[in-house]
Write an enzyme that holds these catalytic residues in place. Structure first.
Site, PDB file in Angstrom:
ATOM      1  N   HIS A   1      32.398  81.795 155.907  1.00 31.40           N
ATOM      2  CA  HIS A   1      31.874  81.398 157.217  1.00 31.40           C
ATOM      3  C   HIS A   1      30.814  82.442 157.594  1.00 31.40           C
ATOM      4  O   HIS A   1      30.931  83.611 157.203  1.00 31.40           O
ATOM      5  CB  HIS A   1      32.922  81.476 158.319  1.00 31.40           C
ATOM      6  CG  HIS A   1      34.149  80.642 158.121  1.00 31.40           C
ATOM      7  ND1 HIS A   1      35.211  81.033 157.353  1.00 31.40           N
ATOM      8  CD2 HIS A   1      34.492  79.446 158.649  1.00 31.40           C
ATOM      9  CE1 HIS A   1      36.149  80.111 157.402  1.00 31.40           C
ATOM     10  NE2 HIS A   1      35.745  79.124 158.168  1.00 31.40           N
TER      11      HIS A   1
ATOM     12  N   ASP B   1      32.232  85.683 158.826  1.00 29.20           N
ATOM     13  CA  ASP B   1      32.983  86.529 157.875  1.00 29.20           C
ATOM     14  C   ASP B   1      32.102  87.633 157.305  1.00 29.20           C
ATOM     15  O   ASP B   1      32.571  88.717 156.990  1.00 29.20           O
ATOM     16  CB  ASP B   1      33.490  85.718 156.662  1.00 29.20           C
ATOM     17  CG  ASP B   1      34.273  84.494 157.048  1.00 29.20           C
ATOM     18  OD1 ASP B   1      34.875  84.501 158.126  1.00 29.20           O
ATOM     19  OD2 ASP B   1      34.275  83.524 156.246  1.00 29.20           O
TER      20      ASP B   1
HETATM   21  C1  XUL Z   1      41.364  76.374 158.491  1.00 32.38           C
HETATM   22  C2  XUL Z   1      40.554  76.200 157.263  1.00 32.38           C
HETATM   23  C3  XUL Z   1      39.174  76.752 157.314  1.00 32.38           C
HETATM   24  C4  XUL Z   1      38.177  75.956 156.557  1.00 32.38           C
HETATM   25  C5  XUL Z   1      36.756  76.446 156.703  1.00 32.38           C
HETATM   26  O1  XUL Z   1      42.632  75.837 158.420  1.00 32.38           O
HETATM   27  O2  XUL Z   1      41.021  75.677 156.289  1.00 32.38           O
HETATM   28  O3  XUL Z   1      39.214  78.063 156.871  1.00 32.38           O
HETATM   29  O4  XUL Z   1      38.465  75.925 155.199  1.00 32.38           O
HETATM   30  O5  XUL Z   1      36.358  76.540 158.019  1.00 32.38           O
END
Ligand code: XUL
Ligand code: CO
Length: 435
Positions: free
Chosen positions: A99, A102
């Site tokens: 993300h 992150d």
């Molecule tokens: C949350 C989840 C996230 C997604 C990306 O449950 O799985 O980390 O993979 O936003």
């Protein structure tokens, strides 16, 4: 700096080895159904769980020892890039996912956040060139900040929609910069807490609007990327719009988005929705929409998303069977959206947890390949649906029959007899493959 001094490179040493830092089942260049294991599995490490998770829970403080932490957020972010690529190289993992939040500190303004992202992705780009490691997917975190309390694209507040759009634009810019193969939308808070104050139609229309803007923008910047929706039924929101694979497909069909989107399916999200993981993969495959997977497992005794590293061979076998049936998972991959347990707080646990996950998927792949080679499920299903191979069944499949013609047939053949499915025997035979 050597963040993981325990091992130079994690090597395959076979099931008998006592070396904790070795693969016992994953052998990158072993051929399985015409491809190497590495090509079949396309593993990815998730930046969020591995680099930013501190082990805190609602009842306890952070416990994770992370030697890259400093008091300066930008210095920590740079250290993380170093450590992350060291881990990927040592595990011989080819892909990663992240993300925006992150990798870089959000700073005091959107402008500062974007500048931090630029600086860190420059570093990441150098590391990618050095190592040949690739970006499976990135995404924008549009759920953690207080501005996203009521959702992002589905927020009641148009300024929040605009802010989310800016994050998506930046996410696509860095996807192009780093050659990302997929781009994920997980609707963290795209849902509702109460229908009493929710305009569901407007909220869903707006999610589709943001997706269409994203498609238009990738065309504008000439970036070919596979968009993925990641369904989840609840948590953090009480009810999320992308509840499960079937619901996400209905949404994509309604808004005419099936040409640009596939699904990123996560094992623990499937079980939260009351499905098995293989159910979700099968649904996606039926729609030709199996894009990528987030590998983890839940705890059947707990009702929330525990995101454990996958260690259950039964589940990985059935998941890998679906992936083989799909003709592989590329351009998607198997992303470990998994976090170490709070009691596994040492640096070396990051190595051990990924080794466990990779070995479990390697075993699943081998068992699934054997099931396919033996035509285990093919024969079973062929036999079970044999009545459609000839006679009236073949005519039904040919779309030659009508209610009138079938009534005539049923009147003459009303002595219908079924055969037992012998399901207990089938399950016991399946166990023979799980070695
Ligand atoms: C949350 C989840 C996230 C997604 C990306 O449950 O799985 O980390 O993979 O936003
Ligand atoms: Co996920």
């Amino acid at each position: 700096m050597n963040y993981f001094p325990q091992v130079e490179k994690v090597a395959y040493e076979g099931p008998e080895t006592k070396n904790m830092f070795a693969f016992r089942h994953y052998q990158a260049d072993e051929m399985v159904m015409g491809k190497t294991m590495k090509e079949q599995l396309r593993f990815a490490v998730a930046y969020w769980h591995t680099m930013t998770q501190d082990g805190a829970d609602p009842f306890g403080k952070p416990v994770n020892i992370r030697t890259w932490e400093t008091s300066d957020p930008m210095e920590t972010a740079k250290n993380r890039v170093e450590a992350f690529f060291e881990l990927l190289v040592k595990l011989d993992v080819e892909y990663f996912c992240f993300h925006d939040v992150d990798i870089a500190p959000t700073g005091n303004s959107l402008e500062e956040f974007f500048a931090n992202i630029d600086e860190i992705t420059d570093l990441i780009q150098v590391k990618m060139k050095e190592t040949g490691i690739k970006l499976l997917w990135n995404t924008a975190n549009m759920f953690s900040d207080p501005r996203y309390t009521n959702g992002a694209a589905s927020s009641n507040n148009a300024e929040v929609f605009a802010y989310a759009a800016a994050q998506v634009k930046k996410g696509l810019d860095i996807s192009k910069k780093l050659g990302g193969e997929n781009y994920v939308f997980w609707g963290g808070r795209e849902g509702y807490e109460s229908l009493l104050n929710t305009d569901m139609k407007l909220e869903q229309d707006n999610i589709a609007r943001l997706f269409k803007m994203a498609i238009a923008y990738t065309k504008e910047i000439d970036h070919k990327v596979q968009f993925l929706i990641e369904p989840k039924p609840k948590e953090p929101t009480k009810h999320q719009y992308d509840f499960d694979a079937a619901t996400a497909m209905a949404f994509l069909q309604k808004y005419d988005l099936t040409n640009d989107f596939k699904l990123n399916l996560e094992a623990n999200h499937a079980t939260l929705a009351g499905h098995t993981f293989e159910h979700e993969l099968t649904v996606a495959r039926c729609y030709d929409a199996l894009g990528s997977i987030d590998a983890n497992q839940g705890d059947m005794l707990l009702g929330w998303d525990t995101d454990e590293f996958p260690t259950n061979i039964y589940d990985t076998t059935l998941a890998m069977y679906e992936i083989l049936e799909n003709g592989g998972i590329a351009p998607g991959g198997i992303n470990f959206d998994s976090k170490v347990r709070r009691s596994s707080f040492e640096m070396e646990d990051l190595l051990l947890a990924h080794i466990a996950g990779m070995d479990t998927f390697a075993r699943g792949l081998k068992a699934a390949a054997k099931l396919k080679e033996d035509r285990f499920f093919d024969d079973l299903k062929e036999q079970r649906y044999a009545s459609y191979q000839s006679g009236i069944g073949a005519k039904i499949l040919d779309d030659q029959e009508t209610l009138e013609s079938l009534t005539e047939y049923a009147l003459a053949h009303d002595d219908v007899r079924l055969e037992s499915s012998h399901l207990e025997y089938v399950k016991s035979r399946l166990n023979d493959y799980l070695v």
